[in-house]
Scaffold this motif. Structure first.
Motif, PDB file in Angstrom:
ATOM      1  N   GLY A  63      42.661  35.781  26.882  1.00  0.00           N
ATOM      2  CA  GLY A  63      43.532  36.425  27.846  1.00  0.00           C
ATOM      3  C   GLY A  63      44.911  35.852  27.766  1.00  0.00           C
ATOM      4  O   GLY A  63      45.311  35.288  26.744  1.00  0.00           O
ATOM      5  N   ARG A  70      48.415  41.349  27.853  1.00  0.00           N
ATOM      6  CA  ARG A  70      48.424  42.729  27.352  1.00  0.00           C
ATOM      7  C   ARG A  70      48.147  42.769  25.857  1.00  0.00           C
ATOM      8  O   ARG A  70      47.377  43.604  25.372  1.00  0.00           O
ATOM      9  CB  ARG A  70      49.749  43.418  27.676  1.00  0.00           C
ATOM     10  N   SER A  73      44.444  42.154  25.357  1.00  0.00           N
ATOM     11  CA  SER A  73      43.627  43.321  25.688  1.00  0.00           C
ATOM     12  C   SER A  73      43.751  44.401  24.617  1.00  0.00           C
ATOM     13  O   SER A  73      42.761  45.054  24.265  1.00  0.00           O
ATOM     14  CB  SER A  73      43.989  43.879  27.072  1.00  0.00           C
ATOM     15  N   GLN A  76      41.637  43.340  21.666  1.00  0.00           N
ATOM     16  CA  GLN A  76      40.219  43.524  21.984  1.00  0.00           C
ATOM     17  C   GLN A  76      39.833  44.999  21.934  1.00  0.00           C
ATOM     18  O   GLN A  76      38.764  45.348  21.439  1.00  0.00           O
ATOM     19  CB  GLN A  76      39.899  42.943  23.369  1.00  0.00           C
ATOM     20  N   LEU A  87      37.696  38.769  29.200  1.00  0.00           N
ATOM     21  CA  LEU A  87      39.154  38.668  29.152  1.00  0.00           C
ATOM     22  C   LEU A  87      39.689  38.395  30.549  1.00  0.00           C
ATOM     23  O   LEU A  87      39.240  39.011  31.515  1.00  0.00           O
ATOM     24  CB  LEU A  87      39.772  39.968  28.642  1.00  0.00           C
ATOM     25  N   LEU A 108      42.531  49.969  28.047  1.00  0.00           N
ATOM     26  CA  LEU A 108      41.546  49.143  28.756  1.00  0.00           C
ATOM     27  C   LEU A 108      40.166  49.795  28.836  1.00  0.00           C
ATOM     28  O   LEU A 108      39.154  49.102  28.871  1.00  0.00           O
ATOM     29  CB  LEU A 108      42.036  48.797  30.161  1.00  0.00           C
ATOM     30  N   ILE A 111      37.584  48.639  26.267  1.00  0.00           N
ATOM     31  CA  ILE A 111      37.105  47.259  26.295  1.00  0.00           C
ATOM     32  C   ILE A 111      35.745  47.218  26.983  1.00  0.00           C
ATOM     33  O   ILE A 111      35.591  47.743  28.080  1.00  0.00           O
ATOM     34  CB  ILE A 111      38.120  46.344  27.003  1.00  0.00           C
ATOM     35  N   MET A 115      36.352  41.872  32.482  1.00  0.00           N
ATOM     36  CA  MET A 115      37.788  41.591  32.581  1.00  0.00           C
ATOM     37  C   MET A 115      38.113  41.117  33.991  1.00  0.00           C
ATOM     38  O   MET A 115      37.622  41.677  34.967  1.00  0.00           O
ATOM     39  CB  MET A 115      38.606  42.855  32.287  1.00  0.00           C
TER      40      MET A 115
END
Length: 184
Positions: A63, A70, A73, A76, A87, A108, A111, A115
């Motif tokens: 992270g 960002r 992410s 990922q 994350l 997102l 993912i 998170m």
């Protein structure tokens, strides 16, 4: 990586038994204010995760703070980071200041690991009216922890009666609790 906030966060989580590996993006190492293109930033994230995996066999979480989160992410979402269990984002920059949008967060949904979003309620880069439904739409894999009255730098006005150090300790506590809740 040597910003006082990042150092304090790393020290705080270390005090709770969680090791960190901080790194610089190439543009920051050069002293530039202009970020590198995303593919280069993603490669830096992947290199840092690979180095962390090389150094230890404990569960890994990736992270970052603002832009670093960002880029992590996005990396990922593009291709899962090897061995990463979740994350965590310290002030996810949902949009530029005064330009509310959710475009920066479209990835997102790709993912699949848990998170954690640690955000201030006065974060000028993440309007709550946009952020809360977005995170809710991600389902159980996304957790939002809010720091009341904190801005993007997690600073709180003196009128709140809280200090920035208290906010930081709350972030560290939230992060440590979340890490502890993720199955190894």
């Amino acid at each position: 990586m040597n910003h006082s906030f990042m150092e304090a966060f790393a020290t705080g989580v270390a005090g709770r038994g969680i090791a960190t590996l901080r790194f610089q993006f190439p543009y920051m190492e050069r002293g530039s204010r202009r970020p590198d293109p995303p593919p280069l930033c993603h490669a830096a994230v992947r290199a840092a995760v690979a180095e962390a995996a090389r150094r230890t066999d404990v569960p890994l979480f990736a992270g970052g703070r603002s832009f670093g989160g960002r880029m992590t992410s996005q990396a990922q979402a593009e291709q899962p980071l090897a061995a990463v269990k979740g994350l965590a984002f310290l002030g996810f920059p949902l949009h530029p200041a005064n330009r509310p949008s959710v475009e920066r967060a479209q990835h997102l949904s790709n993912i699949q690991v848990p998170m954690l979003f640690l955000q201030g309620t006065r974060d000028e880069l993440a309007e709550l009216a946009l952020l809360q439904p977005l995170i809710s739409g991600l389902g159980k894999r996304a957790t939002l922890e809010l720091s009341q009255d904190a801005n993007h730098a997690f600073h709180v006005p003196a009128r709140t009666g809280r200090t920035d150090a208290q906010v930081l300790n709350g972030l560290i506590d939230s992060f440590a609790a979340w890490v502890g809740s993720i199955p190894a």
